[in-house]
Enzyme design. Sequence first.
Site, PDB file in Angstrom:
ATOM      1  N   ASP A  64      -3.999  -6.218   4.415  1.00  0.00           N
ATOM      2  CA  ASP A  64      -5.418  -6.921   4.969  1.00  0.00           C
ATOM      3  C   ASP A  64      -5.394  -8.565   4.562  1.00  0.00           C
ATOM      4  O   ASP A  64      -5.467  -9.540   5.077  1.00  0.00           O
ATOM      5  CB  ASP A  64      -6.550  -6.194   5.247  1.00  0.00           C
ATOM      6  CG  ASP A  64      -6.656  -4.882   6.049  1.00  0.00           C
ATOM      7  OD1 ASP A  64      -6.225  -5.196   7.265  1.00  0.00           O
ATOM      8  OD2 ASP A  64      -7.897  -4.586   5.661  1.00  0.00           O
ATOM      9  N   LYS A  72     -11.065  -3.088  18.557  1.00  0.00           N
ATOM     10  CA  LYS A  72      -9.971  -3.899  18.839  1.00  0.00           C
ATOM     11  C   LYS A  72      -9.105  -3.674  20.096  1.00  0.00           C
ATOM     12  O   LYS A  72      -7.879  -3.540  20.044  1.00  0.00           O
ATOM     13  CB  LYS A  72      -8.668  -2.710  17.946  1.00  0.00           C
ATOM     14  CG  LYS A  72      -9.528  -3.020  16.220  1.00  0.00           C
ATOM     15  CD  LYS A  72      -8.227  -2.802  15.527  1.00  0.00           C
ATOM     16  CE  LYS A  72      -8.594  -2.835  14.078  1.00  0.00           C
ATOM     17  NZ  LYS A  72      -7.925  -2.650  12.940  1.00  0.00           N
ATOM     18  N   LYS A 109       8.518 -18.007 -11.175  1.00  0.00           N
ATOM     19  CA  LYS A 109       7.686 -15.403 -11.236  1.00  0.00           C
ATOM     20  C   LYS A 109       6.263 -16.067 -12.521  1.00  0.00           C
ATOM     21  O   LYS A 109       5.890 -17.704 -13.167  1.00  0.00           O
ATOM     22  CB  LYS A 109       8.185 -15.345 -12.579  1.00  0.00           C
ATOM     23  CG  LYS A 109       7.656 -13.973 -12.910  1.00  0.00           C
ATOM     24  CD  LYS A 109       8.445 -13.616 -13.361  1.00  0.00           C
ATOM     25  CE  LYS A 109       7.974 -12.061 -14.725  1.00  0.00           C
ATOM     26  NZ  LYS A 109       8.651 -11.727 -15.763  1.00  0.00           N
ATOM     27  N   PHE A 131      -3.952   3.231  14.711  1.00  0.00           N
ATOM     28  CA  PHE A 131      -4.634   4.692  13.466  1.00  0.00           C
ATOM     29  C   PHE A 131      -5.762   3.983  13.110  1.00  0.00           C
ATOM     30  O   PHE A 131      -5.869   3.107  12.804  1.00  0.00           O
ATOM     31  CB  PHE A 131      -3.530   4.499  12.275  1.00  0.00           C
ATOM     32  CG  PHE A 131      -2.298   5.708  12.937  1.00  0.00           C
ATOM     33  CD1 PHE A 131      -1.491   5.905  14.512  1.00  0.00           C
ATOM     34  CD2 PHE A 131      -2.357   6.237  13.165  1.00  0.00           C
ATOM     35  CE1 PHE A 131      -1.131   6.562  15.007  1.00  0.00           C
ATOM     36  CE2 PHE A 131      -0.974   7.982  13.422  1.00  0.00           C
ATOM     37  CZ  PHE A 131      -0.676   7.429  13.925  1.00  0.00           C
ATOM     38  N   ASN A 160       1.101  -1.272   0.061  1.00  0.00           N
ATOM     39  CA  ASN A 160      -0.257  -0.483  -0.186  1.00  0.00           C
ATOM     40  C   ASN A 160       0.771   1.198  -0.316  1.00  0.00           C
ATOM     41  O   ASN A 160       2.420   1.083  -0.030  1.00  0.00           O
ATOM     42  CB  ASN A 160      -0.652  -0.015   1.108  1.00  0.00           C
ATOM     43  CG  ASN A 160      -0.186  -0.202   2.408  1.00  0.00           C
ATOM     44  OD1 ASN A 160       0.803   1.309   2.701  1.00  0.00           O
ATOM     45  ND2 ASN A 160      -0.364  -1.221   3.190  1.00  0.00           N
ATOM     46  N   LYS A 199     -13.598   0.664  15.015  1.00  0.00           N
ATOM     47  CA  LYS A 199     -11.947  -0.197  15.077  1.00  0.00           C
ATOM     48  C   LYS A 199     -12.021  -0.118  17.114  1.00  0.00           C
ATOM     49  O   LYS A 199     -11.086  -0.604  17.602  1.00  0.00           O
ATOM     50  CB  LYS A 199     -11.271   1.055  14.773  1.00  0.00           C
ATOM     51  CG  LYS A 199     -11.151   0.456  13.119  1.00  0.00           C
ATOM     52  CD  LYS A 199     -10.480   0.685  12.135  1.00  0.00           C
ATOM     53  CE  LYS A 199     -11.471   0.464  10.571  1.00  0.00           C
ATOM     54  NZ  LYS A 199     -10.480   1.017   9.283  1.00  0.00           N
TER      55      LYS A 199
END
Length: 406
Positions: A276, A339, A286, A321, A207, A335
């Site tokens: 995730d 969490k 490959k 975060f 990301n 969250k």
Amino acid sequence: MCVSLGSRKILFGVCGSIAAFKAAAWVHALAKEEAQVTVVMTTSATRFVAPLTFASLSGNLAYTDMFAEGMAHIALSATADVVLIAPATAQTIARLAHGMADDLLSASVLASAAPVLICPAMNSRMLAHPATQRNLATLRGFGYKIVEPECGRLACGEEGAGRLAEWDTVREALLGLLANQDMAGQEVLITAGPTREPLDPARFLSNRSSGKMGYALARTAKRRGAAVTLISGPVALEPPPGVHLVQVETALEMAEAVSRSAQAASIVVKAAAVADFRAAAFSAQKIKKTTAEPLLELAANPDILASLGRNRRPDQLLIGFAAESGNHEAEGKRKLLAKKADLIVVNDILGSNTGFDADTNQVTLITLDNVETLELLSKEETANRIWDKAMSLLVGKRRQHGTEQV
Ligand code: CTP
């Protein structure tokens, strides 16, 4: 509570070492940050770099002579916020250890009540000599902070310890001397950056996280006196000096590294953008172009923050975060509860000056009973505000668990 070098009065002592040329660059860097630098040179320092160089770079007279300047040693010492000696030679270190005052620099240090930072630079055998080591120990005993010299190629052509430390390390040590040490005694664990999930030897899923927010948290916590472990995914950033860096690549590696360090931590901050999902199966070869388009099968990664929330010590502070593109407050609260964190820092990933790779951020701090949106700040300032919040939450938590000491 963002400490800076701007407008700080720095008494900068320069001694006779070839590394004196580096001190010129440091004076330039300090002046750029608008610190008020006054340079005091030993006589031998003037053989390496001209006082005019330091005077021009600092914008102030560079002092060299005990007798030419009246009571300069008293005047210079009385107003300094911090004394920095770089490069510090074996000779000046010995002078200071013995409380001598036979040149302007040693007399100024003796007459100063400001914190003192010493950056030794010398040949490795001079450094290792018991006399130098004893003198350095004496200076530590005075409360002076020593920035350890580095190993590498020395000016004399030898390899070994004795090279002047890097500016980033010295700058951090200076800021540490000027900062309130309110996080001293805290063991802080921070995760930062993205994770990288390999598909085959050439490709991965990842990301856009740059790691800047997590690294700013690590740097500022260290400055405020904390012992910091930074578990980082792959980023293009220099690690903050004095921080214990653990480099990982995948979410599973990050989970394992976190589980190894989490128990000892009094504060855990999960700033990493953990992928995730990972490839259900890694292809050792490959993946080739085929006529049929390949289907990518994914497997869920463990949620590290959620598992920390389930297993943490009751007196440990847990900060997560949330990277959001909408419904910031609702998602942050969801969250926080899901969490079992004490604080969720919500990031807007769509804003032009916030989120991925920006140097600034605008975050919302969400706790069980409070929602506070901060102004647009640099990531370092944001980090300091997060630590301010964390320290006040920690006081509340310790009170709740009957341990007053934070
Ligand atoms: N996190 C984690 N492990 C994961 C995913 C997320 O520890 N596998 C942590 C992040 O480090 C962050 C918090 O959980 O502190 C929230 O991450 P975020 O990506 O915003 O949320 P997700 O839980 O992944 O939910 P979603 O992607 O659906 O918004």
